[in-house]
Design a protein around this motif. Sequence first.
Motif: not given
Length: 360
Positions: A26-27, A33-37, A59-61
């Motif tokens: 996800p951003v 920017t990627s979301i790590a967790s 949209e974000v995932t």
Amino acid sequence: QYYDTVKNHFHLQKNDDNLELIITKPVGRDGKTSIASVEDFDRIYGANYWKEQPAKYTEVTKTTPLKNAMNQHQIQMWITGRRRSQGGDRSFMDVLEFEPYKTMIDDNHANNVDADDNDPFHPSKGRWKLNPLAYWNYQQVWAYIRQYNIPYNPLYDRGYTSLGDVMTTNLPQAASANGENFVGVDADALERSGRFVGLNRTECGLHAHIEKITRQKQEALERGDEWSVPTLICLKCVDLTVETFEKMVTNPSLIPSSTMEGQPTELLLIEFYSPYCGGCQQFAPTLDRLADHISEEMPQVRVARFDITEHDIPLVDGKDMFEVEVTPTLYRVRYEPSFRVERYESDHGYDRILEWVRKG
């Protein structure tokens, strides 16, 4: 573990140059920017974002990370497993589709490619989407899997028929297992019935949906193909048109009804929909049942709907009173003590909507 199963089946080694596995994440709110967790995602968007904002959650995932990855690798064609038999917006897709760039992310990618104004399918203007299974049905897919011993996710053996996020994946409405136990029911109709249960979720946002249907209709007519509109039955609903919308919304006594004659109207329930929309098709029986119940129990309430596929929502008294981003969207209009418009924000379950109308 499942990725290892697939690689072993096709005799692919870990460093095989023919296969590059990319797992998107996800951003963040910047769209990059990627979301790590999961913890970081919940901190940014909230743990219930998937339920509160399902279209934006997708949209974000899914949508934006996929586009970012395709842009980064300069992908000119991608392959999907979508099928017409899955219904909704997919019902009219072609085996080969060209998707024009529309979003800012895609525009940035297009700016990195030399344009060719004489070629409508130039990489600067979009990318190709190949749907090789477009005309297959659910049973054909599983027959092929069994015939050629194709590996599949073991969750299918536990009765699941469509897999997505943990929160939005449930067992289908009837028991099933890898395409074999659909007895007396339509496998294609049940396949995605376990997805997004209880959510106001559609295949795509309003504007993307309209643009896609308009383009497909134009292409079909240019080919000389017949273009038919799906019929969504609602016997007690009144279909509003561009010509009748404003006067009936402001004066609902003009709405014809055999069961409400002489009754003053206190509330008008309006559905904004598209007959091509998968979410609208799924919701149609619920609306039909609601309209029938309301006509018997609440003669002071009228039910109407407006097809947004080819028309903008008309203004009312010169004002844009109805904001619709996804379909189906419900509004109620109250007339006492004053004219007031309210949008329904909860799930599209029958009991929940009926309670909302009663409290109106």
